[in-house]
Design an enzyme around this catalytic site. Structure first.
Site, short mmCIF file in Angstrom:
data_model
loop_
_atom_site.label_atom_id
_atom_site.label_comp_id
_atom_site.label_asym_id
_atom_site.label_seq_id
_atom_site.Cartn_x
_atom_site.Cartn_y
_atom_site.Cartn_z
NE ARG A 45 -2.21 -1.53 3.39
CZ ARG A 45 -2.72 -1.49 4.75
NH1 ARG A 45 -3.90 -1.16 4.98
NH2 ARG A 45 -2.06 -1.82 5.91
CG ASP A 47 1.69 6.40 2.89
OD1 ASP A 47 1.18 5.61 3.38
OD2 ASP A 47 3.01 6.67 3.57
CE1 TYR A 105 7.10 2.45 -1.78
CE2 TYR A 105 8.03 0.67 -0.57
CZ TYR A 105 6.98 1.33 -1.02
OH TYR A 105 5.72 1.14 -0.46
NE ARG A 192 6.40 10.92 2.95
CZ ARG A 192 5.30 11.42 3.59
NH1 ARG A 192 4.20 10.39 3.40
NH2 ARG A 192 4.94 12.62 3.80
#
Length: 256
Positions: A45, A47, A105, A192
């Site tokens: 999932r 954001d 990522y 992040r």
């Protein structure tokens, strides 16, 4: 099914009552194409504001169609910033999340005096120079299996904060930095939050060994603020090669 999307206009992947999520748009397109409701589950999932380049989803097809028909038929009903890249059948017990052996990522960061314009929403931004050697030294403390509680959002629903960080690569091309990370799995806001700490080290406000102190503290309060979602891209999950699922598509080639 492999999906790419620009996350700027959406409230993340997971379905919400307002319908402004990637999952909501995908399921609406699938239902229109199949003329029946379709529920999907994803590998990871994302954001609000985060982009996906090879998000993998699975669903039980309510009708029989060729793989290329699912791609073209679903894309017909999707907005321009979401597109199916590939589709193929999988074993009946396949689960996009549970069968993933890892996730990848990338974060794109622009270092320049002026803020981005054409790349707005697609890259993060810093105006102070970054020290690559310092960031690489800090990143080295994160490699291996650790408790990543210090980089975990308060609302994270993961059962355990212990994850295996397998790789962090930092490269630069002109004004653009690329941070690529691979782990067994990620916590909510983990990438992040890592970026916030790496930038703090890169700009000289913290020494590289501070990263080890943050990690050992297991306290979110010891880490840097959460970095912007704009430059974060989900490159996709890693599966057993025997499944034959694509780990690469044309969207990934677009990323610098």
């Amino acid at each position: 099914m492999g999906l790419s999307y620009r996350g700027s206009a959406y409230l993340g992947w997971q379905s919400q009552p307002g319908g402004q999520t990637v999952q909501d748009r995908l399921e609406a397109a699938l239902a229109t194409f199949a003329a029946r409701p379709v529920r999907t589950a994803c590998a990871g999932r994302t954001d609000a504001g985060v982009h996906g380049l090879n998000q993998v989803v699975h669903f039980d097809a309510p009708v029989a169609r060729e793989p290329f028909s699912w791609v073209r038929g679903t894309n017909r009903y999707l907005p321009p910033d979401i597109a199916v890249q590939w589709c193929q059948p999988v074993p009946a017990d396949f689960d996009a999340r549970r069968h993933a052996r890892g996730r990848r990522y990338a974060y794109l960061l622009r270092e320049s005096v002026a803020r981005p314009a054409l790349e707005a929403g697609l890259v993060g931004w810093v105006f102070r120079p970054l020290d690559q050697a310092a960031m690489e030294a800090a990143a080295a403390h994160l490699i291996g299996t650790h408790d990543f509680s210090a980089f975990r959002a308060a609302g994270c629903q993961a059962l355990s904060p212990v994850k295996e960080m397998r790789r962090i690569a930092i490269t630069r091309r002109g004004a653009l930095w690329r941070f690529e990370v691979e782990a067994s799995a990620f916590l909510h806001h983990m990438v992040r939050n890592l970026m916030g700490c790496l930038v703090a080290v890169g700009q000289g406000s913290r020494p590289p060994d501070w990263m080890a102190e943050v990690l050992a503290s297991r306290s979110r309060e010891r880490a840097a603020p959460t970095f912007a979602p704009d430059g974060l891209y989900f490159l996709g999950p890693v599966y057993d090669a025997a499944l034959g699922l694509p780990e690469h598509n044309a969207s990934i080639d677009w990323l610098p």
